[in-house]
Design a protein around this motif. Structure first.
Motif, PDB file in Angstrom:
ATOM      1  N   ARG A   1     -14.879 -57.393 -15.426  1.00  0.00           N
ATOM      2  CA  ARG A   1     -14.609 -58.812 -15.248  1.00  0.00           C
ATOM      3  C   ARG A   1     -13.558 -59.025 -14.148  1.00  0.00           C
ATOM      4  O   ARG A   1     -13.659 -59.916 -13.323  1.00  0.00           O
TER       5      ARG A   1
ATOM      6  N   HIS B   1     -15.225 -58.524 -10.780  1.00  0.00           N
ATOM      7  CA  HIS B   1     -16.070 -59.662 -10.411  1.00  0.00           C
ATOM      8  C   HIS B   1     -15.239 -60.837  -9.915  1.00  0.00           C
ATOM      9  O   HIS B   1     -15.717 -61.653  -9.120  1.00  0.00           O
ATOM     10  N   ALA B   2     -14.006 -60.919 -10.374  1.00  0.00           N
ATOM     11  CA  ALA B   2     -13.170 -62.070 -10.009  1.00  0.00           C
ATOM     12  C   ALA B   2     -12.929 -62.157  -8.520  1.00  0.00           C
ATOM     13  O   ALA B   2     -12.679 -63.239  -7.980  1.00  0.00           O
TER      14      ALA B   2
ATOM     15  N   GLN C   1     -15.167 -61.444  -6.184  1.00  0.00           N
ATOM     16  CA  GLN C   1     -16.412 -61.706  -5.465  1.00  0.00           C
ATOM     17  C   GLN C   1     -16.706 -63.197  -5.447  1.00  0.00           C
ATOM     18  O   GLN C   1     -16.435 -63.904  -6.426  1.00  0.00           O
TER      19      GLN C   1
ATOM     20  N   ARG D   1     -18.778 -66.645  -5.817  1.00  0.00           N
ATOM     21  CA  ARG D   1     -19.851 -67.036  -6.733  1.00  0.00           C
ATOM     22  C   ARG D   1     -21.082 -67.521  -5.979  1.00  0.00           C
ATOM     23  O   ARG D   1     -22.189 -67.475  -6.492  1.00  0.00           O
TER      24      ARG D   1
ATOM     25  N   LYS E   1     -21.621 -53.114  -9.093  1.00  0.00           N
ATOM     26  CA  LYS E   1     -20.990 -54.149  -9.920  1.00  0.00           C
ATOM     27  C   LYS E   1     -20.987 -55.470  -9.149  1.00  0.00           C
ATOM     28  O   LYS E   1     -20.238 -55.638  -8.187  1.00  0.00           O
TER      29      LYS E   1
ATOM     30  N   ASN F   1     -21.050 -59.867  -9.419  1.00  0.00           N
ATOM     31  CA  ASN F   1     -20.781 -61.041 -10.243  1.00  0.00           C
ATOM     32  C   ASN F   1     -22.067 -61.436 -10.967  1.00  0.00           C
ATOM     33  O   ASN F   1     -23.122 -61.604 -10.351  1.00  0.00           O
ATOM     34  N   GLU F   2     -21.993 -61.575 -12.293  1.00  0.00           N
ATOM     35  CA  GLU F   2     -23.179 -61.851 -13.098  1.00  0.00           C
ATOM     36  C   GLU F   2     -23.839 -63.173 -12.730  1.00  0.00           C
ATOM     37  O   GLU F   2     -25.019 -63.394 -13.035  1.00  0.00           O
ATOM     38  N   LYS F   3     -23.106 -64.060 -12.085  1.00  0.00           N
ATOM     39  CA  LYS F   3     -23.673 -65.357 -11.704  1.00  0.00           C
ATOM     40  C   LYS F   3     -24.498 -65.282 -10.434  1.00  0.00           C
ATOM     41  O   LYS F   3     -25.092 -66.274 -10.014  1.00  0.00           O
TER      42      LYS F   3
ATOM     43  N   ARG G   1     -27.163 -61.199  -4.428  1.00  0.00           N
ATOM     44  CA  ARG G   1     -26.580 -59.855  -4.465  1.00  0.00           C
ATOM     45  C   ARG G   1     -26.895 -59.095  -3.179  1.00  0.00           C
ATOM     46  O   ARG G   1     -26.037 -58.398  -2.622  1.00  0.00           O
TER      47      ARG G   1
END
Length: 564
Positions: free
Chosen positions: A4, A7-8, A10, A12, A471, A473-475, A481
């Motif tokens: 997490r 990801h912060a 990267q 969105r 890795k 960002n899941e969003k 990507r």
């Protein structure tokens, strides 16, 4: 938690429109390499730090292996007394501070004073030399106008090395050795570079070389001969006009004195050109009082008058730029009474900064081409400037006490990242050489396909190690990507999904910046495309793609990376 946190940093959303309009330093921030806290100061983020560390390691490996250097690390705080001794405490770019006891220090912008003061404790005889030591540490300069992010900052990471030898001959050998090491370092970094003879400036010494990347955004200007290939900084370049003695316009004059102050030296040159002080010094055989470089005419003449009882019998040397003619419009001579028999004159020398299209002063045949460049390294032969001031001495072979001969050699490590980013960026983002890209390979699969991602990672883990970026960002969807991977400059992007599995696609983002010849993978593809079931898709407007079964992925990746 770590995932997490990663990801912060990267974005969105990936907005390709911003890639072309943002300055490189802002693009580095937008993509999560670093964050500027204020003008000239940055915080490094994970992917930026990965690339920075790779550059640092390339430099360190060459210094250790080829330079046979020993690594040290000096204090960031340097006492005022050292800088006063060498006459550099008045430098306006020093960050100065006081401790609780009112002792004064500066944050080191460079370490000639400190390293000399340190090493004199360990050098006592000629048998202790030659020595080469270096460090890779942060340096500080109080830039009035920081600009271009990493290219002119107030805090920066620098590799500075220092050599210590017993005589000038050995010092020049060390200078040549270090320039050979620098050529290897810049070749390793994977971007074409130019080395150029340069002015030593305030550092001192009589010999120096700069290392540059040619780019329109650069602040420096190099002139290169199309015949002998010699490149020189504009402050060091000598040139001659294609037609001599043709200037008919106004003439400027710069007055100075010789070192004994008994001769007035007059440098005459075209008014529309800039005097080159280095060339002027050479024309006067270096018998010039350098402190008068920025003095006005009246001040120089006042010192001349005070130093000579009768100006009528004083000596005058006139030095004429080769562009001037007898019909040029010369200014009035400042002395009212003088004897012409006391006049000397030197004609047809070059005194002004070179212009593109003029004749090279090295070979006297080729024409000069000017290029804007970004300076990233500098080497100096210092002589005994610092060792004499700081009493760094040794006993020579004849049992005599002598001052140590020194050299210094700098590379802007963080500046390199900014410069290479500026050079390699395009409409998709950055396009780093594979050796300094934050990762060499990315795995891009659509969210929810973790089994495919883990299978790919397992297949290439042994050969790629920690060079795998997986890795995201899941969003971010699959397209975002891929765009992010391309934007941060990862050379190879592995794309896979359930539809074509177990085949995977390798999209090539990287580029061989040093060699435009046919890629080496093509020869391997001719021999192995059937065995590896290796297909290639190429197009002018689309990225190069390689499609292979998962079991052959690692082998094809290795072949492709050889060119990047």
């Amino acid at each position: 938690m770590l995932k997490r946190f990663y990801h912060a940093f990267q974005p969105r959303k990936i907005s390709r429109d911003s890639f072309e309009i943002l300055p490189s330093h802002e693009l580095l921030q937008h993509l999560g390499f670093l964050r500027q806290t204020q003008s000239g100061l940055v915080n490094w983020l994970p992917i930026g730090l990965r690339s920075l560390n790779k550059i640092e390691n390339i430099v360190r490996n060459r210094m250790n292996d080829e330079g046979h250097a020993m690594e040290v690390q000096l204090s960031t705080l340097s006492p005022k007394g050292l800088w006063e001794t060498t006459g550099r405490w008045s430098n306006t770019e020093l960050f100065k501070l006081r401790d609780a006891r009112k002792a004064e220090f500066c944050l080191t912008p460079t370490c000639e004073e400190d390293i000399t003061n340190l090493m004199k404790n360990y050098i006592s005889t000629y048998k202790d030399m030659p020595l080469l030591v270096y460090q890779i540490t942060k340096k500080y300069r109080d830039e009035l106008r920081p600009r271009a992010g990493l290219l002119r900052g107030r805090e920066f990471l620098m590799k500075d090395a220092y050599s210590f030898t017993g005589n000038r001959e050995d010092a020049l050998k060390m200078f040549d050795q270090m320039n050979a090491v620098y050529s290897q370092i810049f070749t390793d970094l994977g971007i074409p570079f130019v080395s150029a003879w340069a002015d030593s400036g305030d550092i001192g010494g009589d010999l120096s070389k700069e290392y540059h990347y040619v780019h329109p955004s650069g602040e420096d200007t190099l002139l290169t001969c199309n015949n002998c290939g010699t490149s020189s900084n504009i402050e060091k370049c000598e040139s001659f006009p294609q037609e001599m003695n043709t200037h008919l316009g106004d003439v400027n004059v710069k007055y100075t004195l010789n070192k004994a102050h008994d001769t007035l030296i007059c440098f005459y040159y075209p008014k529309d050109r800039q005097l080159n002080w280095n060339l002027a010094m050479e024309a006067a055989e270096h018998d010039v009082d350098g402190s008068m470089r920025y003095m006005g005419e009246d001040e120089v003449l006042k010192i001349f008058q005070e130093s000579n009882e009768d100006l009528l019998f004083s000596r005058v040397l006139r030095i004429m730029d080769c562009r001037l003619s007898s019909r040029s419009n010369f200014p009035d001579f400042p002395l009212r009474q003088y004897l012409k028999s006391n006049f000397g004159q030197i004609d047809d020398v070059s005194l002004v900064e070179a212009h593109e299209g003029e004749i090279c002063g090295i070979c006297n045949e080729g024409l000069l081409k000017a290029n804007k460049t970004i300076e990233v390294g500098h080497t100096f032969h210092l002589g005994t400037k610092y060792s004499e001031a700081l009493a760094a001495q040794f006993t020579d072979r004849d049992n005599k006490i002598s001052a140590i001969e020194m050299g210094c050699y700098g590379i802007g490590v963080s500046r390199l990242l900014g410069a290479i980013g500026e050079i390699t960026r395009d409409k998709q983002g950055f396009r780093w050489p594979s050796k300094i890209a934050p990762y060499r390979v990315s795995i891009c699969v659509a969210p929810g396909n973790n089994e495919i991602k883990q299978r790919i990672k397992q297949e290439i883990q042994e050969t790629m190690g920690n060079e795998i970026m997986d890795k995201f960002n899941e969003k971010l969807g699959l397209g975002a990507r891929i765009s992010y991977s391309h934007a941060i400059g990862i050379p190879l992007c592995i794309i896979a999904g359930p539809k074509n599995w177990p085949n995977v696609e390798i999209e090539v983002r990287g580029k061989n910046w040093l060699n435009d010849n046919i890629p080496t993978w093509r020869e391997a593809h001719k021999k192995l495309h059937d065995t590896l079931k290796w297909r290639v898709i190429e197009g002018d407007s689309k990225p190069e793609k390689h499609i292979v079964p998962i079991e052959h992925l690692s082998r094809v990746l290795a072949l492709l990376l050889k060119d990047l």
